[in-house]
Structure formats: structure tokens, C-alpha cells
Design an enzyme around this catalytic site. Sequence first.
Site, PDB file in Angstrom:
ATOM      1  N   THR A   1       0.834  -1.190   0.000  1.00  0.00           N
ATOM      2  CA  THR A   1       0.000   0.000   0.000  1.00  0.00           C
ATOM      3  C   THR A   1       0.873   1.247   0.000  1.00  0.00           C
ATOM      4  OG1 THR A   1      -1.898   1.065   1.031  1.00  0.00           O
ATOM      5  CG2 THR A   1      -0.460  -0.154   2.510  1.00  0.00           C
TER       6      THR A   1
ATOM      7  N   LYS B   1       2.798   1.166  -4.119  1.00  0.00           N
ATOM      8  CA  LYS B   1       2.014   0.369  -5.080  1.00  0.00           C
ATOM      9  C   LYS B   1       2.606   0.405  -6.486  1.00  0.00           C
ATOM     10  CE  LYS B   1      -2.496   0.296  -2.880  1.00  0.00           C
ATOM     11  NZ  LYS B   1      -3.914   0.509  -3.029  1.00  0.00           N
TER      12      LYS B   1
ATOM     13  N   ASP C   1      -7.704  -4.308  -5.464  1.00  0.00           N
ATOM     14  CA  ASP C   1      -8.557  -3.175  -5.066  1.00  0.00           C
ATOM     15  C   ASP C   1      -9.767  -3.060  -5.983  1.00  0.00           C
ATOM     16  OD1 ASP C   1      -7.130  -2.261  -2.890  1.00  0.00           O
ATOM     17  OD2 ASP C   1      -5.852  -0.938  -4.090  1.00  0.00           O
TER      18      ASP C   1
ATOM     19  N   GLY D   1      -7.601  10.065  -7.100  1.00  0.00           N
ATOM     20  CA  GLY D   1      -6.339   9.548  -6.571  1.00  0.00           C
ATOM     21  C   GLY D   1      -6.183   8.063  -6.871  1.00  0.00           C
TER      22      GLY D   1
ATOM     23  N   ASN E   1     -13.457  15.960  -9.502  1.00  0.00           N
ATOM     24  CA  ASN E   1     -12.324  16.108  -8.588  1.00  0.00           C
ATOM     25  C   ASN E   1     -12.023  17.572  -8.305  1.00  0.00           C
ATOM     26  OD1 ASN E   1     -10.363  14.703  -7.025  1.00  0.00           O
ATOM     27  ND2 ASN E   1      -8.766  15.485  -8.387  1.00  0.00           N
ATOM     28  N   ARG E   2     -11.438  17.790  -7.122  1.00  0.00           N
ATOM     29  CA  ARG E   2     -11.040  19.154  -6.736  1.00  0.00           C
ATOM     30  C   ARG E   2     -10.012  19.701  -7.713  1.00  0.00           C
ATOM     31  NH1 ARG E   2      -8.208  19.596  -0.988  1.00  0.00           N
ATOM     32  NH2 ARG E   2      -6.782  18.192  -2.088  1.00  0.00           N
TER      33      ARG E   2
END
Length: 520
Positions: free
Chosen positions: A303, A307, A348, A378, A399-400
Site C-alpha cells: 500500500t 504500489k 482493489d 487519486g 475532482n477538486r
Amino acid sequence: MTYLAIPISARDVAHARRQVARAVDGGAETLELRTDYLTDLSVDRVRELVADVRSAAGASVPVIVTCRDRAEGGALDYPESLRMEVLAAAVAAGADFIDCEYANFRRADNERRIRTALSASSKARLILSAHDFAGPFPDLKRLHREILRACPEAVPKLVYKARHINDCFDAFDLLHGGGDGIVLCMGQAGLISRVLARKLGGLVTFASIDAQAATAPGQVTAAQLKGLYRHDDIDERTELFGVIADPVAHSLSPAIHNACFADAQVNGLYLPLHVEGGRGLLYDFFDNVLRRPWLGFRGFSVTIPHKHGALEYVRVQNGFIEPLAAQIGAANTVLIGRDGRLSVYNTDYAGALDAITAGMGIERRDLRDVPVAVVGAGGVSRAIVAGLSDAGARIKIYNRTLERAELLATDFGCRFAPLDDLPRLDAKLVVNCTSIGMHPHVDRSPVPAEALRPEQTVFDTVYNPARTLLLKQAREAGAKTIDGIAMFVNQAAAQFKLFTNQPANTNLMRTVVLDSLAQQ
Ligand code: NAP
């Protein structure tokens, strides 16, 4: 046999009695009397204490008596002559082991005193110890040889600070070489050396009664060693797994995987592997593992922040790369085959898709043409977008930072928009892949409540807390909801299947996650 030793670090005899009772209850297989913690140290006090411990713990629990020199981590500063007298008295009182610093034993008068005491006992053995609290010894193997040359019948005990997890491998090599030595690494980076001592045949590993009673940096508690790290089940055939991360201390993966190994009666142990630093140190870690097949590492969860690095390492080693992991550009699972060949996967996206399809009551193929709003761009978003796009869903990424949304959308043929467009979202499935709403900021939601409707399913990847504000508002709006624990458990279950070829007990995994979160 590797003894689980619990140090008794009491100020006085009464305190020591209480600690001994707790240590025996806690499963101590050896007790180490750290007499340098006593505020009124004397030869008589130590005789009394050894007799007390004997009667409390019984003859089957060996007793180590130590009176540590301040220069090597001792608690209180006692003169050398008294420390040697204490060790000699401990032998006469029936201690099974006395621990003397090798540096002090080398002085002729100390050696004579210790040898005289030991010659009067048929059972007591000498531990000759050396400590480095700053880092690894300049030459661990040479120091080990030197100690055995000075006293061949002694147990060498070498303890040093691991500045990085890669510093532990020299300790493993020494234990693997045989003999009944004690080689341990201090500090958080050395934690795995304490857990693996049993697999590698170290004579003793030390664990504290509780965090406050630890006598060395990085010492775990006996309850953690026996519960979380399966001390009683480890043997030389135990296969090793772990989560590679930085930071790793709060990872729930060791708790869930070890619980499932025990549940499925698999001889496996899952470790927290704190691999600090960049790509080079990650590669060194993998090299260290692969050079030592006798360690028995068979697989890793990977993680943040490794990754991508893990995927690239396997590529460089000509291993197998799961196609979707390659497309995502990140792997969260590495396997080491019995022939040493590596393979990487990303569980995932499968974990998320399984959570979505179970929550919506549909099959993966039913996701074709379903309009989905993914909030966030992300790492988690990338895996979920890859999985959903593979299933044919129509995805719009919000997204921001708009450029990140655009990059991700371009890679997977999706549309993108700023967060300001969320009130007008038009999707059947809404997925939050941002950290908004995560503990401790539990009063925040990434999606305005007015955008939530009864025909939607809302999936929040945040799992701490399990019931986020977004999911509460979605339920109030009449929508179906899926929590982040479902994805977390599914991706871990898929890893467990890859590790062991057996299905995981997902109910147990969920219970362990909820229990661990409740304790944090
Ligand atoms: P990441 O790569 O750092 O991405 C974080 C995302 O959140 C980015 O899109 C970022 O937007 C956005 N974000 C963060 N703070 C924000 C704010 N205050 N306002 C608006 N947007 C904000 O992290 P990640 O690895 O994808 O993880 C994201 C979340 O997934 C984690 O926080 C965790 O809760 C969850 N997660 C769940 C699982 C599971 O198994 N259930 C596993 C791992 C992670 P910018 O691009 O603008 O910075």
C-alpha cells in the site's frame, strides 16, 4: 524452543511480585529479572527476588537475572562491583541464566568472578550480551565469533537498533546460521525480528507485560506477540506474508490476515513491514527477501507509497503482471512462487466491484452502460475507474484538482467535471474515492445532500468510520448504501485467496475490522 521472556522491571520487591504474577498470567515462558530497575539493589534483595519468582512461576519457567550496565541501557546507575556480585548471587540463588555485558566480561576480574560463580552451579548458563542503541554493529558476525571465542559455552546475545527494516536481515542470517543465540533488533523497524525469533530458532524473544513496562525500544507486548502475531503457532515451516507500507503501524491487515490464518489453520504469519524511503530501499527490501528463500516469504500486500514501485520491481524481475494492474499502474499484491518467480495483482478494483455488485444485487455484466459518478481522482479512484470501465460503465469523474480528473478520464475514456458540478450529478451509482468524511473529520461529506436520490446506490470507500455522513444522508434520501469496509474486506479476501488458495472467512474479517476500529 524459543522462550517468550517477559522482563520484570520493578522498583521494589512488592512491585516485582505483582509484575511476576501478571507475567505468568500473560504466558511468560521465561522471566527476566531486570535488577537494575530496583531502587534498593543489594545482593540480599536479589536472592529474595529470585526465590520469590521461583515459587510464583514454578520450576518450569526459567529465570534470567540481568543487572544491566547504564552504558548498555541499564535503568539505574550501580557500580560495576555490585552488579557482578548481584549476578554471582543470582547463580547461587538458583537463576537459570545470568546476563553479563560482553564488554564487562572481558575485564579479567569480572570474568574470574562470573566463572567462579558459574562453576558452583550445575545448571546456570551465561548470556554474554552486547547492545547498540544507535544502529547496527559494524561487524555483527565478527562480534558473534569473538563472544563465542571468549566463552564457547555462553549464549551470545546481540541487540542493535534497526534504523530501517533492511537492517534486520543480518540478524536473520546469524540466527539462520544455527546455535542458540539471541539476535534482536530494537526500534519500530526491528519489530519483525522479535516476532520471527521463534521461526528462526533464537533462544529467547522479549515482550513486555504492557506498553509502559517495555525495557527496550520497539518491544511488543506479550499479548500482541501471542494474539496478533501467533507466537504459539509459529515454527520453522511457517510461511511469511506482510503488508509493505509507510506508515504501517495503524494497518488493520495484520489483524485480519492473522485471524484468518488461524481460522483456516494455515501455518502462516502476516507481518507489518515498515519499508521507509524511496524506490531504492523498497527494491533492497525485495532483494533481501528473495536472496533468503529460507525465510519463507510467500506474499505481500502493498500500500501507500509503494504500489507503483512494487509493480515496477516485478516488471524488472520479468515476473507476471496482471493486465489490469498494469493498466492501473499500481499493484497491491505481490506473490513469490516456490521457484522464486514473482507475480503482481491489484485486488482493489475487484474488491470494489464485488462490493458494488453485491450492494446493488447485480452481476458485473449488469454494470454495462450504468451511469456512474466517481468523486476523487487519486489511487483508489484509479483502481475503481479501471474496474468500472472494464465492466463497461459510463463514468464521470469529479475532482477538486481538475487536471488530475482529466488525466484519469483520458486514460480510461471517461468524462470529467469539477466538484462544483456535483449538485447536478446524474448517476445511478455514486462512488466517493476522496478522504472527505474520514475520521476525525466525520461531519463532512463530498456530495451535497440534495444531489442524493432514492434510485441511486451510494458507495463510500472511506471505512473509518463505516457509517459516514455521506452514507447517512444517502440513506435518508432513500438510496441504497455500500460502506468502505465491504471493499476493504473484499480486497483482503482476494489477497488471502491468492496467498493460500483458500477462501477467506469474510465475516471474521469484517468483525476484526470493526473491533480494531473500535479500539483505535
Ligand atoms: P489519494 O491518492 O491521496 O487521493 C485523494 C483524493 O481525495 C484526491 O482525489 C483528492 O483530490 C481528494 N481530496 C482529498 N482531500 C480533499 C478535500 N479536502 N477536498 C476535496 N478533495 C479532496 O488517496 P487514495 O489512496 O485514493 O485514498 C482515498 C480514500 O480512499 C482514503 O482516504 C480512504 O478513506 C479510502 N480507501 C479505502 C480503501 C478501502 O478498501 N475501502 C482502501 C484505501 C483507501 P485532489 O486530487 O484535488 O488532491
